[in-house]
Enzyme design. Structure first.
Site, PDB file in Angstrom:
ATOM      1  N   LEU A  95     -15.949 -18.346  -9.643  1.00 39.05           N
ATOM      2  CA  LEU A  95     -15.520 -17.702  -8.392  1.00 39.05           C
ATOM      3  C   LEU A  95     -16.557 -16.647  -8.040  1.00 39.05           C
ATOM      4  CD1 LEU A  95     -13.294 -16.838  -6.238  1.00 39.05           C
ATOM      5  CD2 LEU A  95     -12.420 -15.290  -7.993  1.00 39.05           C
ATOM      6  N   HIS A 126      -4.425   3.595  -2.509  1.00 39.58           N
ATOM      7  CA  HIS A 126      -5.720   2.982  -2.823  1.00 39.58           C
ATOM      8  C   HIS A 126      -5.762   2.563  -4.299  1.00 39.58           C
ATOM      9  CE1 HIS A 126      -7.027   3.925   1.131  1.00 39.58           C
ATOM     10  NE2 HIS A 126      -7.174   5.229   0.942  1.00 39.58           N
ATOM     11  N   ASP A 160      -5.621  -4.064   4.079  1.00 33.22           N
ATOM     12  CA  ASP A 160      -5.190  -2.906   4.867  1.00 33.22           C
ATOM     13  C   ASP A 160      -3.742  -2.521   4.532  1.00 33.22           C
ATOM     14  OD1 ASP A 160      -5.538  -0.873   6.688  1.00 33.22           O
ATOM     15  OD2 ASP A 160      -5.099  -2.106   8.446  1.00 33.22           O
TER      16      ASP A 160
HETATM   17  C1  IPE Z   1     -10.430  -1.996   7.897  1.00 36.93           C
HETATM   18  O1  IPE Z   1      -9.310  -1.187   7.766  1.00 36.93           O
HETATM   19  C2  IPE Z   1     -11.401  -1.696   6.813  1.00 36.93           C
HETATM   20  C3  IPE Z   1     -10.971  -1.962   5.440  1.00 36.93           C
HETATM   21  C4  IPE Z   1      -9.869  -2.513   5.051  1.00 36.93           C
HETATM   22  C5  IPE Z   1     -11.920  -1.587   4.450  1.00 36.93           C
HETATM   23  P1  IPE Z   1      -9.117   0.132   8.649  1.00 36.93           P
HETATM   24  O2  IPE Z   1      -7.769   0.645   8.306  1.00 36.93           O
HETATM   25  O3  IPE Z   1     -10.261   1.051   8.442  1.00 36.93           O
HETATM   26  O4  IPE Z   1      -9.185  -0.438  10.123  1.00 36.93           O
HETATM   27  P2  IPE Z   1      -8.725   0.223  11.499  1.00 36.93           P
HETATM   28  O5  IPE Z   1      -9.363   1.547  11.586  1.00 36.93           O
HETATM   29  O6  IPE Z   1      -7.226   0.341  11.454  1.00 36.93           O
HETATM   30  O7  IPE Z   1      -9.164  -0.741  12.547  1.00 36.93           O
HETATM   31  C1  IPE Z   2      -7.142   0.017   3.622  1.00 32.59           C
HETATM   32  O1  IPE Z   2      -5.993   0.771   3.704  1.00 32.59           O
HETATM   33  C2  IPE Z   2      -8.153   0.595   2.669  1.00 32.59           C
HETATM   34  C3  IPE Z   2      -9.347   1.168   3.298  1.00 32.59           C
HETATM   35  C4  IPE Z   2      -9.635   1.149   4.553  1.00 32.59           C
HETATM   36  C5  IPE Z   2     -10.288   1.814   2.403  1.00 32.59           C
HETATM   37  P1  IPE Z   2      -5.873   2.000   4.704  1.00 32.59           P
HETATM   38  O2  IPE Z   2      -6.337   3.225   3.980  1.00 32.59           O
HETATM   39  O3  IPE Z   2      -6.553   1.722   5.968  1.00 32.59           O
HETATM   40  O4  IPE Z   2      -4.307   2.063   4.895  1.00 32.59           O
HETATM   41  P2  IPE Z   2      -3.530   2.390   6.247  1.00 32.59           P
HETATM   42  O5  IPE Z   2      -4.021   1.426   7.281  1.00 32.59           O
HETATM   43  O6  IPE Z   2      -3.859   3.802   6.599  1.00 32.59           O
HETATM   44  O7  IPE Z   2      -2.108   2.180   5.896  1.00 32.59           O
HETATM   45 MG    MG Z   3      -5.941   0.894   7.727  1.00 31.96          MG
END
Ligand code: IPE
Ligand code: IPE
Ligand code: MG
Length: 253
Positions: free
Chosen positions: A137, A43, A26
């Site tokens: 792995l 990303h 995240d």
């Molecule tokens: C969780 O991250 C899902 C992934 C990392 C794929 P999110 O950014 O979507 O989670 P929330 O919405 O903050 O809980």
């Molecule tokens: C995690 O990073 C990746 C996915 C959920 C695909 P985020 O896109 O949720 O990044 P933040 O949380 O908005 O910074």
């Molecule tokens: Mg996020």
């Protein structure tokens, strides 16, 4: 009142590497926004981190790495971001699978894949087939995955395979979970500062050690993984027992 030191349980620092590490990657969007970049740049950088962490896990002898790439709730994001994420997934698969195969890495993708387009599904099937016999792995990518979806699909499969039966065990359900091929995670890591599960591996995290870090996923690296593992190694995993019992058990083994 003081306790006698002989009965006082002092958790030992172990050198055991977690067999299975599961990560919520995240913070990609915030990493990019901080740099005045579009979220998708975060990303893209996040994909590089995946490569780094896969290599780091191989070096450290971790046997299973599970990465939450796209949740069943992430469809709620703007259509443009969703389609860019899908495109990144396709290019990452096209670019990385040969290298993974050369390094004896098995790739698995779990989640409700029915919502992905045919090309992506084909790429996934080919990658899984090609790497199926690799053993150094196992990297699992959770895509359109949700812990509740996983439990429900397991319940449905279990019920379908035993028509008429209503009395099931936990073991029977676990056999039908999407990741039945892997042991339950030893260490859960969430980057990006949020302290929640966000519908990740709900069933399998029952006794996993949790580690949260503020570091955004694009900045996560081998040293950051080592910090998480070091934290894990200081924990005493009791599984409901007392500390004294755990110490006795260790002595006996
Ligand atoms: C969780 O991250 C899902 C992934 C990392 C794929 P999110 O950014 O979507 O989670 P929330 O919405 O903050 O809980
Ligand atoms: C995690 O990073 C990746 C996915 C959920 C695909 P985020 O896109 O949720 O990044 P933040 O949380 O908005 O910074
Ligand atoms: Mg996020």
């Amino acid at each position: 009142m003081t306790y006698k030191s002989s009965t006082q349980a002092v958790p030992e620092v172990s050198s055991i590497v977690p067999r299975h590490v599961a990560i919520i990657m995240d913070g990609n969007g915030r990493w990019a926004t901080r740099r005045y970049l579009p979220r998708v740049a975060g990303h893209a950088k996040g994909v590089e981190t995946v490569r780094t962490i896969v290599e780091a896990c191989v070096e450290r002898g971790i046997e299973y790495l599970t990465l939450f790439a796209f949740s069943s709730e992430n469809w709620r994001r703007p259509a443009e971001e969703v389609s860019l994420l899908m495109r990144l997934f396709v290019t990452a698969l096209e670019r990385e699978v040969a290298k993974m195969h050369a390094n004896d890495i098995r790739l698995k993708v779990v989640g409700d894949l029915s919502r992905f387009d045919a090309k992506l599904r084909q790429l996934i099937a080919n990658a899984e087939r090609r790497t199926a016999n690799n053993s150094r792995l196992t990297v699992t990518i959770c895509a359109n995955y949700g812990g509740r979806w996983d439990i429900m699909q397991a319940v449905n499969k279990m019920a379908a395979s035993h028509p008429g039966s209503t009395d099931f065990s936990e073991e029977q359900l676990a056999e039908h979970l999407a990741m039945a091929y892997a042991p339950e995670p030893d260490l859960f890591i969430r980057t990006g500062g949020e302290e929640r599960i966000s519908n990740f591996l709900l069933w399998q995290l029952a006794y996993t050690e949790f580690y949260f870090t503020e570091t955004y996923w694009p900045d996560f690296d081998g040293a950051a993984l080592d910090e998480a593992v070091a934290s894990y190694q200081q924990r005493e995993r009791r599984f409901g027992r007392t500390s004294a019992q755990v110490i006795e058990q260790k002595k006996a083994s």
